[in-house]
Design an enzyme around this catalytic site. Structure first.
Site, PDB file in Angstrom:
ATOM      1  N   ARG A 151      36.724  48.774  41.263  1.00 15.14           N
ATOM      2  CA  ARG A 151      36.975  47.466  41.862  1.00 15.14           C
ATOM      3  C   ARG A 151      38.193  46.752  41.271  1.00 15.14           C
ATOM      4  O   ARG A 151      39.038  46.231  42.005  1.00 15.14           O
ATOM      5  CB  ARG A 151      35.732  46.555  41.687  1.00 15.14           C
ATOM      6  CG  ARG A 151      34.660  46.798  42.704  1.00 15.14           C
ATOM      7  CD  ARG A 151      33.301  46.528  42.111  1.00 15.14           C
ATOM      8  NE  ARG A 151      32.983  47.611  41.205  1.00 15.14           N
ATOM      9  CZ  ARG A 151      32.345  48.720  41.574  1.00 15.14           C
ATOM     10  NH1 ARG A 151      31.915  48.852  42.792  1.00 15.14           N
ATOM     11  NH2 ARG A 151      32.124  49.697  40.708  1.00 15.14           N
ATOM     12  N   THR A 152      38.264  46.707  39.942  1.00 12.87           N
ATOM     13  CA  THR A 152      39.331  45.901  39.336  1.00 12.87           C
ATOM     14  C   THR A 152      40.701  46.479  39.691  1.00 12.87           C
ATOM     15  O   THR A 152      41.593  45.772  40.138  1.00 12.87           O
ATOM     16  CB  THR A 152      39.136  45.828  37.810  1.00 12.87           C
ATOM     17  OG1 THR A 152      37.819  45.345  37.557  1.00 12.87           O
ATOM     18  CG2 THR A 152      40.145  44.897  37.165  1.00 12.87           C
ATOM     19  N   LYS A 186      49.969  62.818  24.969  1.00 13.21           N
ATOM     20  CA  LYS A 186      50.834  63.383  23.923  1.00 13.21           C
ATOM     21  C   LYS A 186      50.727  62.581  22.629  1.00 13.21           C
ATOM     22  O   LYS A 186      51.442  62.840  21.671  1.00 13.21           O
ATOM     23  CB  LYS A 186      52.294  63.373  24.391  1.00 13.21           C
ATOM     24  CG  LYS A 186      52.547  64.182  25.642  1.00 13.21           C
ATOM     25  CD  LYS A 186      54.021  64.076  26.005  1.00 13.21           C
ATOM     26  CE  LYS A 186      54.296  64.680  27.355  1.00 13.21           C
ATOM     27  NZ  LYS A 186      55.644  64.360  27.833  1.00 13.21           N
ATOM     28  N   ARG A 188      43.667  47.573  31.193  1.00 11.73           N
ATOM     29  CA  ARG A 188      42.272  47.804  30.788  1.00 11.73           C
ATOM     30  C   ARG A 188      42.303  48.831  29.671  1.00 11.73           C
ATOM     31  O   ARG A 188      42.912  49.897  29.817  1.00 11.73           O
ATOM     32  CB  ARG A 188      41.426  48.312  31.946  1.00 11.73           C
ATOM     33  CG  ARG A 188      40.050  48.788  31.467  1.00 11.73           C
ATOM     34  CD  ARG A 188      39.080  49.027  32.571  1.00 11.73           C
ATOM     35  NE  ARG A 188      38.683  47.776  33.197  1.00 11.73           N
ATOM     36  CZ  ARG A 188      37.751  47.689  34.145  1.00 11.73           C
ATOM     37  NH1 ARG A 188      37.124  48.779  34.557  1.00 11.73           N
ATOM     38  NH2 ARG A 188      37.441  46.529  34.678  1.00 11.73           N
ATOM     39  N   HIS A 219      36.671  39.883  30.081  1.00 13.29           N
ATOM     40  CA  HIS A 219      37.116  40.354  31.403  1.00 13.29           C
ATOM     41  C   HIS A 219      37.386  39.109  32.256  1.00 13.29           C
ATOM     42  O   HIS A 219      36.638  38.784  33.177  1.00 13.29           O
ATOM     43  CB  HIS A 219      36.011  41.220  32.013  1.00 13.29           C
ATOM     44  CG  HIS A 219      36.441  42.046  33.190  1.00 13.29           C
ATOM     45  ND1 HIS A 219      37.628  41.841  33.871  1.00 13.29           N
ATOM     46  CD2 HIS A 219      35.821  43.075  33.808  1.00 13.29           C
ATOM     47  CE1 HIS A 219      37.699  42.723  34.861  1.00 13.29           C
ATOM     48  NE2 HIS A 219      36.626  43.485  34.842  1.00 13.29           N
TER      49      HIS A 219
HETATM   50  C1  NCD Z   1      32.699  45.763  34.784  1.00 12.13           C
HETATM   51  C2  NCD Z   1      33.625  46.164  33.641  1.00 12.13           C
HETATM   52  O1  NCD Z   1      34.438  47.061  33.760  1.00 12.13           O
HETATM   53  O2  NCD Z   1      33.486  45.494  32.613  1.00 12.13           O
HETATM   54  N1  NCD Z   1      33.120  46.212  36.017  1.00 12.13           N
HETATM   55  C3  NCD Z   1      34.051  45.530  36.728  1.00 12.13           C
HETATM   56  O3  NCD Z   1      35.168  45.335  36.296  1.00 12.13           O
HETATM   57  N2  NCD Z   1      33.686  45.055  37.913  1.00 12.13           N
HETATM   58  C4  NCD Z   1      31.273  46.010  34.503  1.00 12.13           C
HETATM   59  C5  NCD Z   1      30.800  47.336  33.990  1.00 12.13           C
HETATM   60  O4  NCD Z   1      31.542  48.276  33.790  1.00 12.13           O
HETATM   61  O5  NCD Z   1      29.580  47.448  33.807  1.00 12.13           O
END
Ligand code: NCD
Length: 362
Positions: free
Chosen positions: A45-46, A74, A95, A123
């Site tokens: 999703r993100t 590497k 991320r 997040h």
């Molecule tokens: C979450 C995350 O990556 O922290 N997912 C997201 O970004 N929608 C939640 C999760 O991984 O459980």
């Protein structure tokens, strides 16, 4: 120019209301801009909603989502990757499994860095879309909400708790004993409440709290392991996955796996309950709940697009243009990238609520 000129009529029934097409508008606001998605952890999703958001605004996207096929394999460190990628793009979405990675990246990058999840830390853009979902439901004021599941390793609930405290929500932290909300977060929430009371004067703060007056009223927090005990007490269950990948010992994970399961049976206890989840889910919400009027998690995921469009256009859009025009008038270089580097956007690393509260008191 209309900021988000409407593009195709789509009507794919994503929203409930007539004419709800947010996130489907198209614009050339970010034409010529490039976003780099750097994902060192899995994401659906993100990453995809950032990509959709950027493309709907006319921009382009670079993706690093397989550390196996990049120089990360590497042995390149994050700092070198950030310094390099900064020169290829106008903003970075990062991320990373390490807490604080985005803060570190922001201190090195010459372009804005957006934290898309730093280990078990934060997040923030998920929180923006969570708040947006609550606002759309008319629930943001006077909210009583239970954050359920893995409150220790779940970064979405950390960011969300901080934000909800700013709206004076009543928070119920529901988790197994071993996965309680970190003390640091709870202390931040208390400190924020205390600072508010100090700033507003105790009487005013009390009145604001009693009226549920929203922003800045601080949070009332309850903690329990018993989900059924809070179901009748709240408007919203914000359910989360147990973060298997963050457990140092798999045996510890097995002890808490499957600790909570939201079923249609549970909804009988509170028929108006709104169920949210950042997704992905494993088994904590029964699939039979998906078709109920209570489920909001897919709609919530969809709101990732308009909310991230707003984030990107704030960082890179009209405001940035105005800033650059101003700089050009003052005789600054006409090189867009050079100007952007001087703009200062995103250079300040995000601070915790506690840091902000402390600074604001000075
Ligand atoms: C979450 C995350 O990556 O922290 N997912 C997201 O970004 N929608 C939640 C999760 O991984 O459980």
């Amino acid at each position: 120019m209309e900021k988000f000129a409407r593009g195709r009529e789509q009507g794919r029934g994503r929203g409930e209301g007539e004419g709800e097409r947010e996130g489907e508008e198209e614009s050339d606001l970010l034409k010529g801009k490039i976003l780099a998605n750097l994902f060192y952890e899995p994401s659906t999703r993100t990453r995809l909603s950032f990509e959709t958001a950027m493309k709907r605004l006319g921009g382009e996207v670079l993706n690093l989502y397989s550390t196996e096929t990049s120089s990360v394999a590497k042995g390149e460190n994050l700092a070198d990757t950030i310094r390099t990628v900064s020169g290829y793009c106008d903003a970075i979405v990062l991320r990373h499994p390490r807490e604080g990675a985005s803060r570190m990246a922001a201190s090195l990058a010459s372009v804005p860095v957006i934290n898309a999840g730093d280990g078990a830390g934060q997040h923030p853009t998920q929180t923006l879309l969570d708040l947006y979902t609550l606002k759309k439901e008319g629930l943001l004021e006077n909210l009583r909400i239970a954050l359920v599941g893995d409150l220790k390793y779940g970064r979405t609930v950390h960011s969300l708790a901080y934000a909800l405290a700013l709206y004076g929500a009543t928070l119920f932290f529901v988790s197994p004993e071993a996965l309680r909300m970190p003390e640091e977060v709870k202390m931040d929430l208390q400190a924020a409440g205390a600072a508010e009371a100090e700033a507003a004067g105790a009487a005013e703060a009390e009145a604001a709290g009693a009226a549920g007056a929203g922003a800045g009223a601080g949070a009332e927090v309850f903690e329990t392991s018993d989900l059924s005990a809070v179901v009748k007490e709240v408007d919203v269950l914000y359910v989360t996955r147990i973060q298997k990948e963050r457990f140092p010992d798999p045996a510890e994970y097995r002890k808490v796996a499957g600790a909570y399961r939201v079923t249609r049976g549970l909804l009988k206890e509170n028929e108006d309950l709104v169920i949210m989840h950042p997704l992905p889910r494993v088994d904590e919400i029964d699939a039979a709940v998906d078709g109920t009027k209570n489920a909001r998690y897919f709609k919530q995921a969809f709101y990732g697009v308009p909310v991230r469009m707003a984030v990107l256009s704030t960082l890179l859009g009209a405001g940035g243009e105005r800033r650059r025009e101003g700089e050009e008038k003052q005789g600054a270089s006409k090189n867009a990238r050079g100007n952007r580097r001087n703009s200062g956007v995103g250079e300040e690393a995000p601070r915790t609520l506690r840091e902000r509260t402390a600074d604001d008191r000075e």
